[in-house]
Design a protein around this motif. Structure first.
Motif, mmCIF file in Angstrom:
data_model
loop_
_atom_site.group_PDB
_atom_site.id
_atom_site.type_symbol
_atom_site.label_atom_id
_atom_site.label_comp_id
_atom_site.label_asym_id
_atom_site.label_seq_id
_atom_site.Cartn_x
_atom_site.Cartn_y
_atom_site.Cartn_z
ATOM 1 N N VAL A 1 59.850 14.420 -0.607
ATOM 2 C CA VAL A 1 59.862 14.233 -1.119
ATOM 3 C C VAL A 1 61.010 12.881 -0.703
ATOM 4 C CG1 VAL A 1 59.477 15.415 -3.670
ATOM 5 C CG2 VAL A 1 62.076 14.880 -3.035
ATOM 6 N N PRO A 2 60.708 11.542 -0.459
ATOM 7 C CA PRO A 2 61.595 10.667 -0.323
ATOM 8 C C PRO A 2 62.540 10.571 -0.960
ATOM 9 C CG PRO A 2 59.411 10.128 -1.270
ATOM 10 C CD PRO A 2 58.653 11.611 -1.202
ATOM 11 N N ILE A 3 63.962 10.308 -0.983
ATOM 12 C CA ILE A 3 64.484 9.376 -1.488
ATOM 13 C C ILE A 3 65.632 8.450 -1.310
ATOM 14 C CG2 ILE A 3 65.302 12.234 -1.901
ATOM 15 C CD1 ILE A 3 67.713 12.339 0.034
ATOM 16 N N THR A 4 66.527 8.256 -1.953
ATOM 17 C CA THR A 4 66.804 6.761 -0.884
ATOM 18 C C THR A 4 67.955 7.467 -0.459
ATOM 19 O OG1 THR A 4 68.522 6.821 -3.389
ATOM 20 C CG2 THR A 4 66.449 5.936 -3.569
ATOM 21 N N GLU A 5 68.661 5.907 -0.338
ATOM 22 C CA GLU A 5 69.803 6.407 1.471
ATOM 23 C C GLU A 5 70.805 7.288 0.452
ATOM 24 O OE1 GLU A 5 71.890 4.017 4.802
ATOM 25 O OE2 GLU A 5 70.781 2.429 3.311
ATOM 26 N N THR A 6 71.433 6.200 -0.518
ATOM 27 C CA THR A 6 73.046 7.629 -1.121
ATOM 28 C C THR A 6 72.356 8.047 -1.768
ATOM 29 O OG1 THR A 6 72.847 5.277 -2.388
ATOM 30 C CG2 THR A 6 73.746 6.424 -3.414
ATOM 31 N N GLU A 7 70.731 8.845 -2.129
ATOM 32 C CA GLU A 7 71.021 10.188 -2.511
ATOM 33 C C GLU A 7 71.430 11.334 -1.559
ATOM 34 O OE1 GLU A 7 67.953 10.287 -6.016
ATOM 35 O OE2 GLU A 7 67.029 9.557 -4.445
ATOM 36 N N TYR A 8 70.757 10.318 -0.272
ATOM 37 C CA TYR A 8 70.164 10.981 1.524
ATOM 38 C C TYR A 8 71.888 11.254 1.415
ATOM 39 C CZ TYR A 8 70.928 11.872 6.590
ATOM 40 O OH TYR A 8 70.724 12.336 7.026
ATOM 41 N N LYS A 9 72.868 10.746 1.699
ATOM 42 C CA LYS A 9 74.586 10.832 1.941
ATOM 43 C C LYS A 9 75.365 11.747 1.076
ATOM 44 C CE LYS A 9 74.846 5.898 3.768
ATOM 45 N NZ LYS A 9 75.459 4.866 3.644
ATOM 46 N N GLU A 10 74.709 11.398 -0.221
ATOM 47 C CA GLU A 10 74.997 12.738 -1.453
ATOM 48 C C GLU A 10 74.818 14.141 -0.998
ATOM 49 O OE1 GLU A 10 73.663 10.939 -5.208
ATOM 50 O OE2 GLU A 10 75.630 9.202 -4.919
ATOM 51 N N LEU A 11 73.527 14.135 -0.159
ATOM 52 C CA LEU A 11 73.130 15.464 -0.543
ATOM 53 C C LEU A 11 73.901 15.986 1.077
ATOM 54 C CD1 LEU A 11 69.215 15.461 -1.438
ATOM 55 C CD2 LEU A 11 71.140 16.016 -2.614
ATOM 56 N N ALA A 12 73.872 15.175 2.222
ATOM 57 C CA ALA A 12 73.989 15.268 3.086
ATOM 58 C C ALA A 12 75.565 16.229 3.107
ATOM 59 C CB ALA A 12 74.168 14.427 4.332
ATOM 60 N N LYS A 13 75.884 15.140 2.461
ATOM 61 C CA LYS A 13 77.616 15.855 1.906
ATOM 62 C C LYS A 13 77.394 16.959 1.463
ATOM 63 C CE LYS A 13 81.905 14.419 0.062
ATOM 64 N NZ LYS A 13 82.415 15.139 -1.155
#
Length: 513
Positions: free
Chosen positions: A304-316
């Motif tokens: 699913v597409p996510i926002t850049e903010t969510e991307y950074k949080e999940l990557a961490k």
């Protein structure tokens, strides 16, 4: 359309002395990322929109203007004609008709807090530009970078988007603002994607769910004891009816369920669990292990597409071992993928049973911004001291604590700008123009419109509200100021004017990639 007093000739290359330095920053590259941004704001009936507060001005730090009579015009005056507008009688109307082009700009600041400013649709080649303040696109309070999750909603009212949501594609401002926070260049032109609205949702089969290219999600309905049947009985009947491919799942909430075989004699539960991509790939295929309903075959991964903010949080979170799925930047946006398998586990002391509903989000394109609400004209190197309308959504209190505005509806001020320019040392301002006006923060980014036609609801944007001032020292805002739109502003507009419009959703409502 010609409005008296200004040349309405559309100029694609405004004449000015030298090409200005400008800064272009991507906002939501690619349709998947843009779709995720829109869903962030509109999800849960616009909860994030309603939570947003006006840009973080400190009312106690309202400044005073100091007359400077600095340099203003740096070349020949010019303009670009507006487009669209209301139809109707040309008779004079006592009340001021608010322009359809104005709306709210929403974004996340460097702390992830939802904020908003004001803005307006402005005429452009591809009918896709928004004019606002530079500080409503670049986070001068925090990391000095472009803000995230930027959208424009014309006609916004209490979480509603009557003409659609327009996600920012790229923001343009003068280099002196983005690099040095020089508020003499506190303006931005933002190219937006075509608008769209979420048009409801629909429950579908799992196969249809897997094939759907738009927004999709799974809703878990917990089964309760009803009509003489326990939740477990309902689950077992549903599972018996639909089989292992059916919509019913169970979930054992024990922290560490013990895996068992299908022939285990005690209480056992067929459970869907999330695993890593490696465990998913190593799970036996259903052709190898499928006995008495036991199925180690995993369900299809859901991306699913996510926002850049969510991307950074999940990557961490993934780096810390707290997220099992995969996050990646691709197709011009950000995505997450999660993996699941089903297995038998010992039944714990507490088991909750669920029915999974596979839901797709339906979207409908609203079209190019300028074709939906029109676009104000644009003018530069104009004579100061002319009458203008300043529009915006004021919300913050005055320095004395009085709060006359709610930010829910747009307001306006009308008058002549000062015949000289002004400075504010705190913001490196040397030659802004000023207007007597009591609108408070929240109105920043709103347009200053010359030659406003009350019937057409159109004119020429010749400034945007930048700063707020208390000139008489009574702790009440009584003036607002704007950068003077000279050849530099025209040059930045030029750069934004060549960005083509892009669709996010198809005619079917699916996400385009």
């Amino acid at each position: 359309m010609t409005i008296a007093g200004l040349s309405a000739a559309a100029l694609t290359s405004p004449a000015h002395a030298a090409a200005p330095e400008f800064d272009r920053a991507p906002l939501a590259p690619g349709a998947p990322g843009a779709y995720a941004v829109a869903r962030f704001w509109l999800d849960a009936n616009g909860a994030a929109l309603k939570k947003a507060t006006q840009y973080n001005w400190d009312a106690k730090e309202v400044t005073k203007l100091v007359a400077t009579q600095g340099d203003t015009s740096d070349g020949k005056a010019g303009s670009v004609a507006p487009t669209g507008g209301e139809s109707g009688p040309s008779a004079k109307v006592k009340n001021v008709n608010l322009p359809r082009t104005i709306g709210k700009v929403f974004f996340l600041d460097h702390k992830g807090q939802p904020r908003w400013c004001s803005g307006t649709s402005i005429q452009s080649t591809y009918r896709n530009l928004v004019a606002t303040a530079g500080h409503c696109a670049y986070d001068v309070e925090g990391n000095k970078e472009v803000v995230s999750n930027w959208v424009f909603i014309p006609g916004y009212y209490q979480g509603k988007a009557p003409w659609g949501v327009y996600v920012g594609q790229a923001a343009f401002t003068h280099y002196n603002f983005s690099a040095y926070e020089d508020f003499d260049h506190d303006y931005a032109f933002v190219a937006v994607y075509n608008g769209f609205v979420f048009n409801g949702e629909k429950e579908v089969t799992k196969g249809e769910f897997s094939e759907w290219a738009g927004g999709r999600w799974i809703e878990h309905e917990e089964l309760k004891d009803v009509s003489g049947k326990t939740a477990k009985q309902q689950f077992e009947e549903g599972f018996s009816k639909y089989g292992p491919l059916g919509p019913y799942w169970s979930k054992d909430f024990d922290a560490t369920p013990d895996k068992v075989g299908h022939d285990y004699k005690g209480e056992k539960t067929l459970t869907k669990i999330e695993v890593t991509e490696k465990a998913y790939e190593e799970a036996p295929r259903h052709s190898e292990a499928r006995v008495n309903g036991e199925r180690y075959d995993s369900t299809a991964p859901v991306t699913v597409p996510i926002t850049e903010t969510e991307y950074k949080e999940l990557a961490k979170a993934k780096s810390e071992g707290k997220f099992l799925g995969k996050v990646e930047a691709r197709d011009g946006g950000w995505n997450k993928t999660q993996y699941y398998i089903k297995q038998w586990v010992k039944s714990g002391k507490t088991i909750k049973y669920f029915r999974d509903h596979y839901v797709i989000g339906l979207a409908k394109e609203t079209g190019r911004l300028g074709e939906v609400v029109g676009g104000q004209g644009f003018a530069w190197n104009q004579k100061v001291g002319q009458p203008v309308f300043a529009f915006g959504y004021p919300a913050a209190p005055h320095p004395d604590g009085d709060k006359p505005y709610t930010g829910l509806t747009p307001k306006y001020c009308y008058g002549k700008t000062g015949t000289r320019t002004y400075g504010v040392s705190d913001y490196k301002v040397e030659d802004q123009i000023a207007l007597k006006c009591s609108m408070t923060p929240g109105a920043d980014g709103g347009p200053w419109i010359l030659k406003y036609n009350n019937t057409k609801r159109l004119g020429f944007v010749n400034g945007v509200t930048s700063l707020f001032h208390d000139q008489d020292g009574n702790e009440r805002i009584d003036f607002v100021s704007s950068p003077y739109f000279d050849g530099d502003a025209a040059g930045v507009y030029d750069e934004a004017n060549v960005v083509r419009n892009t669709r996010i959703v198809s005619d079917k409502g699916e996400l385009l990639r």
